[in-house]
Design a protein around this motif. Structure first.
Motif, PDB file in Angstrom:
ATOM      1  N   THR A  47      -7.609   5.510   8.490  1.00 40.15           N
ATOM      2  CA  THR A  47      -6.948   4.928   7.321  1.00 40.15           C
ATOM      3  C   THR A  47      -6.831   3.424   7.564  1.00 40.15           C
ATOM      4  N   GLU A  97      -3.272   7.474  -0.502  1.00 36.66           N
ATOM      5  CA  GLU A  97      -3.620   6.796   0.727  1.00 36.66           C
ATOM      6  C   GLU A  97      -5.085   7.081   1.039  1.00 36.66           C
ATOM      7  N   VAL A 122      -8.573   7.711   2.988  1.00 36.22           N
ATOM      8  CA  VAL A 122      -8.978   8.310   4.251  1.00 36.22           C
ATOM      9  C   VAL A 122     -10.480   8.160   4.371  1.00 36.22           C
TER      10      VAL A 122
END
Length: 653
Positions: free
Chosen positions: A67, A31, A33
């Motif tokens: 995000t 994911e 960031v």
């Protein structure tokens, strides 16, 4: 219900069409960031860009980490598809959705230096200020979450956000649950309304974010099953759980909270425009909460003697106002430094005063706290350092906090992080003062001191090999509820009392996570080992917890659908799990009965079609053939086999 009407009014404005946009990151990738200094409006696309990039749909946390919206389907999405919308590996749910959770591990990371209301069993779904996110999107965006519950009811979380300009965004959301449950009198009904906004001036010197929340969490309470033979025998007559005997059917507890939040900052010297930056910040919170327990008729063979026989109502109230002022400075040499001062006003009270023998139990804890502190962070090549310190300097609520973190990128794939913390804070208010219509549940503990927790740990993470986190904590003056009922003379009673442990508790926790891929197959593993050293069993956790998922994933129907299916095994060793007290909304330490040592098997089929994820799961499908010994807490059975389904659907205008 008016909040739901607002939601669907806005949905009607933005859901006329669903556009195809990039579907987010690929299966198994990390994911993303963004650095915390990225401005919320930096990546809003120009008006003539017809297809925005998925990375422009930004989600900004309380700590300003950013995000982007992720519409992919991964195994971690499967773990987060639940009532809390986050991975609940360390929690053990009760039989009905929205009821409460027992803990399989202890969370010693306190967000606040101040005592809270208490009623901790009610706060798993309560959204604190740190749980609220803010947004910046190039087009109006909607997220719909739906899942079936136990018997009658549904779970729906509806959210919509839009930018009226490059610099101003607002969002509105409502999460509502109703679950009747399979046992008598365990209805859950909850609501979480959220309204957020954030704004940045054109010159970037001023930025602001604000939110309002209104939350209610209602649970009918039955005290658990009173005849355990009916459950453990497996007799067909009691496969309909509504036929089973419970301790009472006339009680409920309710938590209601409202919060107003504002965080804004003015830059005298803007970041990126000079060698250094300088800003003044202010954060404001005003929150009201109350927790109440209602019962039509007293049940003295469960809670003990009562001052009255009917119309029982206990209500604890807390009002808090928090103002924090900060001066924030940053440059390339010293890093980012912040000096902060906070003023905290609290009022915890009851509407009664109790006179008992020669003892007077007051009705209020009220005061003002002054807190001083600061933060520092610096990145030097592959190394990152940050520290946060706070000290209560004025007021009756003694406490201090120091938290430090260090990060080191060993390579592009391998990262090492270390953390250390020392937190001293007063127990929650319901440990210090409580009033009830039941005689045993009245106390004022002026002699309670601060609970002191010292933690040292680290995390080694790799995208290829997974990650492992290890920590060791020592706790002095640990605050807990204990069971004062005599196990032989009062085996059916629950008489919980607060206490502070006069010894030192050592708590070791090691948690590892990794995934192996074999073509279209994957094996995801999460394993946790814990050890508690203590002279008396006041803080109990299972020694070993594991969750293993074997799954298959592939594109089907000419890549029109992405399919994922598999089996998840969860297992934890036997331990003296905390008992549940519905009158306090708290768990208490007990050493009468162990639970655990049973497997939990779930079978799932998930699919993604464009921006829609569809979930189907057979939960605990092994319940009928592994024995009826599965409990979430003493007298509270875990969930039986059930098939549940739902979806998460994103719209982009």
């Amino acid at each position: 219900m008016r909040y739901i009407a607002y939601i669907f009014l806005l949905l009607g404005l933005v859901a006329e069409a669903q556009e195809r946009i990039p579907s987010g990151r690929e299966e198994g990738s990390p994911e993303p960031v963004r650095p915390s200094g990225v401005q919320e409006s930096d990546s809003i696309k120009a008006a003539n860009d017809t297809i925005p990039d998925i990375q422009d749909y930004q989600i900004i946390s309380y700590g300003r980490d950013t995000t982007y919206l992720d519409t992919s389907l991964t195994i971690k999405k499967e773990y987060r598809y639940n009532y809390l919308r986050k991975d609940n590996f360390e929690l053990l749910p009760f039989s009905s959705v929205g009821q409460t959770y027992n803990t399989l591990a202890k969370d010693l990371d306190y967000n606040s230096l101040y005592p809270q209301l208490g009623a901790r069993s009610k706060h798993y779904n309560y959204m604190e200020a740190e749980d609220i996110s803010y947004y910046s999107v190039p087009t109006p965006t909607t997220d719909l979450f739906f899942k079936t519950t136990m018997e009658q009811g549904q779970l729906l979380d509806a959210f919509v956000t839009m930018n009226t300009s490059r610099r101003f965004n607002f969002s509105i959301a409502y999460k509502g649950l109703r679950s009747l449950g399979k046992y008598q009198h365990i209805l859950s009904s909850t609501g979480n309304f959220r309204l957020t906004a954030n704004y940045t001036t054109k010159d970037g010197k001023y930025r602001m974010r604000t939110h309002f929340t209104s939350q209610d969490i209602l649970n009918q309470e039955n005290g658990g099953i009173s005849n355990r033979e009916q459950f453990e025998s497996g007799e067909e007559e009691f496969s309909d759980r509504a036929r089973m005997d419970v301790f009472f059917e006339n009680a409920e507890n309710l938590l209601i909270g409202k919060r107003y939040f504002l965080d804004h900052e003015y830059f005298l010297v803007r970041p990126g425009k000079a060698f250094s930056r300088l800003a003044f910040g202010h954060e404001f919170r005003y929150e009201t909460k109350y927790f109440k327990f209602n019962q039509d008729q007293a049940v003295e063979d469960y809670f003990g003697s009562a001052y009255q026989r009917s119309d029982m109502e206990d209500r604890a109230r807390l009002k808090t106002m928090y103002n924090r002022f900060s001066v924030n400075y940053g440059d390339r040499i010293f890093g980012d430094v912040s000096f902060k001062a906070a003023l905290y006003n609290y009022n915890y009270y009851f509407n009664t005063v109790l006179y008992r023998d020669d003892e007077v139990i007051g009705s209020q804890l009220k005061g003002t706290q002054v807190t001083l502190g600061g933060t520092w962070s610096k990145v030097i090549g592959r190394v990152g350092l940050d520290a946060d310190v706070e000290i209560n300097t004025v007021g009756d609520l003694n406490g201090s906090s120091f938290k430090g973190n260090a990060y080191y990128a060993i390579s592009d794939d391998l990262k090492l992080a270390g953390f250390i913390s020392s937190v001293s804070r007063m127990p929650n208010f319901n440990f210090l003062l409580y009033h009830s219509r039941y005689q045993n549940y009245n106390w004022q503990n002026d002699g309670f001191g601060t609970e002191k927790t010292y933690t040292l740990g680290g995390t080694l993470s790799s995208e290829k090999w997974g990650k492992v986190t290890a920590s060791f904590a020592t706790i002095d003056d640990y605050s807990y509820f204990y069971e004062s009922a005599d196990p032989e003379q009062q085996p059916r009673m629950v008489l919980s009392r607060p206490a502070q442990y006069d010894g030192t508790i050592g708590y070791l926790k090691i948690k590892g996570e990794n995934e192996f891929r074999f073509g279209k197959f994957g094996l995801h593993n999460t394993v946790m080992y814990q050890e508690v050293s203590q002279d008396d069993p006041v803080m109990n956790v299972p020694r070993f917890v594991t969750r293993n998922t074997l799954y298959y994933s592939n594109n089907v129907f000419k890549k029109a659908m992405y399919l994922q299916t598999g089996i998840t095994l969860k297992y934890f060793t036997e331990y003296y799990a905390d008992g549940y007290n519905p009158l306090l909304g708290e768990f208490y330490a007990q050493d009468r009965e162990k639970i655990g040592g049973y497997p939990l098997l779930d079978f799932f089929i998930n699919a993604r079609v464009r921006q829609t994820r569809i979930y189907l799961k057979a939960e605990h499908f092994n319940s009928a053939f592994t024995g009826y010994n599965y409990y979430s807490a003493p007298n509270y059975p875990y969930r039986d086999f059930i098939i549940r389904f739902g979806l998460v659907w994103n719209f982009f205008r």
